[in-house]
Design a protein around this motif. Structure first.
Motif, PDB file in Angstrom:
ATOM      1  N   THR A   1      34.702  46.177  45.388  1.00 31.23           N
ATOM      2  CA  THR A   1      35.294  44.936  44.867  1.00 31.23           C
ATOM      3  C   THR A   1      36.740  44.771  45.329  1.00 31.23           C
ATOM      4  O   THR A   1      37.187  43.639  45.556  1.00 31.23           O
ATOM      5  CB  THR A   1      35.241  44.909  43.331  1.00 31.23           C
ATOM      6  OG1 THR A   1      35.873  46.092  42.792  1.00 31.23           O
ATOM      7  CG2 THR A   1      33.808  44.842  42.837  1.00 31.23           C
ATOM      8  N   MET A   2      37.466  45.860  45.473  1.00 27.77           N
ATOM      9  CA  MET A   2      38.838  45.774  45.977  1.00 27.77           C
ATOM     10  C   MET A   2      38.848  45.197  47.395  1.00 27.77           C
ATOM     11  O   MET A   2      39.598  44.260  47.701  1.00 27.77           O
ATOM     12  CB  MET A   2      39.512  47.147  45.968  1.00 27.77           C
ATOM     13  CG  MET A   2      40.923  47.142  46.572  1.00 27.77           C
ATOM     14  SD  MET A   2      41.676  48.789  46.629  1.00 27.77           S
ATOM     15  CE  MET A   2      40.632  49.578  47.880  1.00 27.77           C
ATOM     16  N   PHE A   3      38.006  45.733  48.266  1.00 23.87           N
ATOM     17  CA  PHE A   3      37.963  45.235  49.633  1.00 23.87           C
ATOM     18  C   PHE A   3      37.410  43.818  49.695  1.00 23.87           C
ATOM     19  O   PHE A   3      37.815  43.020  50.559  1.00 23.87           O
ATOM     20  CB  PHE A   3      37.141  46.173  50.515  1.00 23.87           C
ATOM     21  CG  PHE A   3      37.915  47.361  51.016  1.00 23.87           C
ATOM     22  CD1 PHE A   3      38.747  47.251  52.110  1.00 23.87           C
ATOM     23  CD2 PHE A   3      37.816  48.585  50.371  1.00 23.87           C
ATOM     24  CE1 PHE A   3      39.467  48.344  52.573  1.00 23.87           C
ATOM     25  CE2 PHE A   3      38.531  49.689  50.822  1.00 23.87           C
ATOM     26  CZ  PHE A   3      39.355  49.563  51.929  1.00 23.87           C
ATOM     27  N   ALA A   4      36.491  43.486  48.798  1.00 21.92           N
ATOM     28  CA  ALA A   4      35.969  42.115  48.758  1.00 21.92           C
ATOM     29  C   ALA A   4      37.094  41.132  48.438  1.00 21.92           C
ATOM     30  O   ALA A   4      37.191  40.057  49.051  1.00 21.92           O
ATOM     31  CB  ALA A   4      34.849  42.009  47.726  1.00 21.92           C
ATOM     32  N   ARG A   5      37.954  41.495  47.473  1.00 23.10           N
ATOM     33  CA  ARG A   5      39.105  40.644  47.145  1.00 23.10           C
ATOM     34  C   ARG A   5      40.032  40.513  48.346  1.00 23.10           C
ATOM     35  O   ARG A   5      40.559  39.427  48.632  1.00 23.10           O
ATOM     36  CB  ARG A   5      39.869  41.209  45.951  1.00 23.10           C
ATOM     37  CG  ARG A   5      39.133  41.089  44.625  1.00 23.10           C
ATOM     38  CD  ARG A   5      40.084  41.310  43.448  1.00 23.10           C
ATOM     39  NE  ARG A   5      40.758  42.595  43.530  1.00 23.10           N
ATOM     40  CZ  ARG A   5      40.261  43.732  43.059  1.00 23.10           C
ATOM     41  NH1 ARG A   5      39.057  43.735  42.482  1.00 23.10           N
ATOM     42  NH2 ARG A   5      40.941  44.864  43.142  1.00 23.10           N
ATOM     43  N   PHE A   6      40.234  41.619  49.057  1.00 24.18           N
ATOM     44  CA  PHE A   6      41.090  41.584  50.245  1.00 24.18           C
ATOM     45  C   PHE A   6      40.530  40.599  51.281  1.00 24.18           C
ATOM     46  O   PHE A   6      41.271  39.798  51.863  1.00 24.18           O
ATOM     47  CB  PHE A   6      41.190  42.974  50.873  1.00 24.18           C
ATOM     48  CG  PHE A   6      41.997  43.964  50.067  1.00 24.18           C
ATOM     49  CD1 PHE A   6      42.653  43.582  48.911  1.00 24.18           C
ATOM     50  CD2 PHE A   6      42.096  45.291  50.477  1.00 24.18           C
ATOM     51  CE1 PHE A   6      43.391  44.493  48.164  1.00 24.18           C
ATOM     52  CE2 PHE A   6      42.836  46.211  49.749  1.00 24.18           C
ATOM     53  CZ  PHE A   6      43.481  45.827  48.589  1.00 24.18           C
ATOM     54  N   ILE A   7      39.217  40.683  51.519  1.00 24.49           N
ATOM     55  CA  ILE A   7      38.592  39.818  52.529  1.00 24.49           C
ATOM     56  C   ILE A   7      38.724  38.353  52.135  1.00 24.49           C
ATOM     57  O   ILE A   7      39.041  37.491  52.963  1.00 24.49           O
ATOM     58  CB  ILE A   7      37.116  40.216  52.708  1.00 24.49           C
ATOM     59  CG1 ILE A   7      37.015  41.606  53.356  1.00 24.49           C
ATOM     60  CG2 ILE A   7      36.384  39.184  53.567  1.00 24.49           C
ATOM     61  CD1 ILE A   7      35.607  42.170  53.388  1.00 24.49           C
ATOM     62  N   ILE A   8      38.496  38.053  50.855  1.00 23.94           N
ATOM     63  CA  ILE A   8      38.583  36.668  50.381  1.00 23.94           C
ATOM     64  C   ILE A   8      39.999  36.132  50.530  1.00 23.94           C
ATOM     65  O   ILE A   8      40.219  35.001  50.999  1.00 23.94           O
ATOM     66  CB  ILE A   8      38.118  36.581  48.916  1.00 23.94           C
ATOM     67  CG1 ILE A   8      36.610  36.872  48.836  1.00 23.94           C
ATOM     68  CG2 ILE A   8      38.428  35.204  48.324  1.00 23.94           C
ATOM     69  CD1 ILE A   8      36.092  37.022  47.411  1.00 23.94           C
ATOM     70  N   ARG A   9      40.985  36.950  50.163  1.00 22.12           N
ATOM     71  CA  ARG A   9      42.377  36.502  50.273  1.00 22.12           C
ATOM     72  C   ARG A   9      42.775  36.269  51.722  1.00 22.12           C
ATOM     73  O   ARG A   9      43.462  35.305  52.048  1.00 22.12           O
ATOM     74  CB  ARG A   9      43.301  37.540  49.631  1.00 22.12           C
ATOM     75  CG  ARG A   9      43.160  37.650  48.118  1.00 22.12           C
ATOM     76  CD  ARG A   9      44.109  38.710  47.577  1.00 22.12           C
ATOM     77  NE  ARG A   9      43.838  39.004  46.177  1.00 22.12           N
ATOM     78  CZ  ARG A   9      44.476  39.949  45.478  1.00 22.12           C
ATOM     79  NH1 ARG A   9      45.390  40.691  46.069  1.00 22.12           N
ATOM     80  NH2 ARG A   9      44.174  40.160  44.207  1.00 22.12           N
TER      81      ARG A   9
END
Length: 545
Positions: A14-22
């Motif tokens: 989920t941390m990396f998913a947030r990074f990708i979205i941002r």
């Protein structure tokens, strides 16, 4: 909670998913022309800090991955690299009781039957292991015991599964066009997986121990192999200080300049002549005794260059001298720098233009407005010519950069060019080709190019009509003008890249990067000015057949 597999995978993914979205949202703003460089740097710094917080919370692979990525200047901006580099010395200890249980399980007996006077406060704590001081009962020697952290192997194996998911997610982003994500994942497993097995570190240490057996200037502690296992390393205790402890050097009358020269020679020989090299030579791993002996410690991260790789690099240098651009590109491909999607023809043309750095003789003030103009061109250049830095060369760069920082502390006035010249000449001649023979080969290549001129001239003179000749001249003139403009744009890009490298060297600080980046910028600016004069001259030139 952090030891529960599903919890760890959830947090990491989920941390990396947030990074990708941002990052995706920011890229959309960039496409609309409403995003600034300052906003991008602020975003990346925010993401790096969030990553660091989670890494210190979960430990395990996130810390190792942060350390691994902190050497990938080809992937991340300087602000992120600086933030991730703080993960090196921020790992909390797990405590003696847990480490004692691992020690006794590995030795198969109570530790009191082997050692005494154990220092229960760890003298060092890293992401994989912790170090404790003790005394051997069998001979009274003071030793250092490196013990693997509790459950670290299980934790990292779980984290590998999480990163496999993250890699699959990243394949759907633009990063997949410029980075071989599967290769990067394999590199990570290879490097970090090796560190989990202390027998590999022991093997590396014994390699360097044998390598410097006859060198009185270098000392590597003796390892007690019968007390070394996959999770425990036992070596002699070393009374030494960090090599950058200037007060210690002064108190023991150690000549800093001479020490810097010895360290430079030691590092250059490791890096240039193939084989293994210490890939993490920070001051904690490179120490100094009161008698001036250099101590090398911690061989968990070791890089390796093959003799074939070094021969290929020599061939690339030769190709640069002889203007053999195809040979340069082929060499980069042999060294695994080019991704399968790389356009070799574009790279060849870019290299051909880069040779113009050495054709300039004048100096003027850099036009700062030009810097802003070519930012988009740089992005297109990177996107259209995907290049990656193989893990072994990333370690090579990390080792070189770290050592240059130490040398700068020891002797700010060190002359690396003078010191390095005899070593580089020896390295260039290692394949049996002397510099004189290289000059002869260079002359032959230039002669071949000159011999091609008469046939071309003859063909030109045999054109059947003046009209056709006139049309060719006009076409050639237009083509030359466009080529000059393209070359100007390329040099403008290199000016910015050189300035960015110089800025990175100033921030780190790293004198070699600072001066190298500045020199490249100046040379590129020379060429940019010269090409501008050619364009103006061509525009004013009368048309004659």
């Amino acid at each position: 909670m952090k030891r529960i597999a599903l919890f760890r995978i959830w947090i990491i993914v989920t941390m990396f998913a947030r990074f990708i979205i941002r990052l995706y949202a920011f890229s959309r703003k960039q496409q609309q022309g409403v995003a600034t460089t300052e906003e991008y740097e602020a975003l990346m710094l925010k993401l790096a800090r969030e990553y660091k917080r989670n890494a210190l919370r979960l430990e395990g692979l996130l810390i190792k991955l942060g350390q691994f990525l902190s050497i990938r200047a080809d992937l991340l901006p300087p602000a992120v690299l600086n933030e991730l580099s703080e993960l090196v010395d921020r790992v909390p200890t797990s405590g003696w009781e847990k480490s004692r249980a691992i020690l006794e399980a590995e030795w198969g007996v109570p530790y009191t039957q082997v050692v005494k006077d154990v220092e229960i406060d760890a003298v060092a704590s890293a992401s994989i292991g912790e170090v404790y001081g003790a005394t051997l009962l069998e001979n009274g020697k003071r030793i250092a015991i490196k013990i693997q952290r509790p459950n670290i192997e299980k934790i990292i194996r779980t984290d590998f599964r999480a990163m496999r998911i993250v890699t699959s997610m990243l394949k759907r982003t633009s990063l997949a066009k410029s980075t071989d994500l599967d290769s990067l994942y394999r590199q990570m497993i290879f490097v970090i997986g090796d560190e989990l097995n202390f027998q590999t570190e022991l093997k590396n240490a014994l390699y360097f121990k044998a390598k410097y057996a006859d060198n009185r200037d270098v000392y590597i502690p003796d390892y007690h192999e019968h007390l070394c296992t996959n999770r425990v390393l036992t070596m002699d205790w070393v009374e030494a200080r960090r090599i950058t402890d200037l007060t210690f050097l002064k108190e023991n009358h150690i000549d800093r300049s001479a020490l810097a020269e010895r360290l430079f020679t030691l590092a250059a020989e490791q890096l240039l002549f193939g084989g293994q090299f210490h890939a993490d030579p920070h001051p904690g791993n490179v120490q100094i005794r009161a008698d001036g002996t250099i101590i090398l410690l911690d061989f968990g991260m070791v890089g390796q260059t093959t003799a074939q790789d070094m021969a290929t690099i020599r061939n690339i240098l030769q190709a640069f001298i002889t203007l053999d651009y195809e040979g340069i590109v082929d060499g980069l491909e042999d060294l695994r720098f080019l991704l399968p999607t790389a356009n070799k023809q574009n790279i060849r043309q870019a290299l051909e233009k880069a040779v113009n750095f050495y054709l300039e003789t004048d100096l003027d003030t850099v036009d700062t407005k030009l810097i802003e103009k070519v930012l988009l061109d740089i992005q297109l250049l990177v996107k259209n010519e995907p290049i990656q830095l193989p893990a072994e060369f990333a370690f090579f760069g990390r080792a070189a950069s770290t050592l240059l920082g130490i040398l700068q502390i020891l002797d700010p006035k060190i002359d690396l060019f003078t010191l390095g010249k005899p070593i580089v000449i020896e390295w260039l001649e290692e394949d049996g080709t002397t510099l004189q023979n290289r000059y002869v080969k260079t002359g032959i290549n230039y002669a071949k190019k000159l011999l091609n001129v008469p046939p071309l001239l003859d063909n030109y003179l045999k054109e059947p009509t003046r009209k056709r000749l006139s049309e060719q001249v006009m076409f050639q003139r237009d083509l030359e003008s466009k080529e000059l403009l393209h070359r100007q744009t390329f040099n403008a890009i290199v000016i910015l890249l050189g300035l960015l490298v110089g800025l990175l060297g100033y921030i780190r600080p790293d004198e070699w990067l600072f001066w190298s980046g500045g020199a490249v910028s100046v040379l590129a600016y020379f060429n940019w000015r010269r090409l501008g004069r050619k364009v103006r001259h061509l525009a004013r030139q009368d048309f004659r057949v």
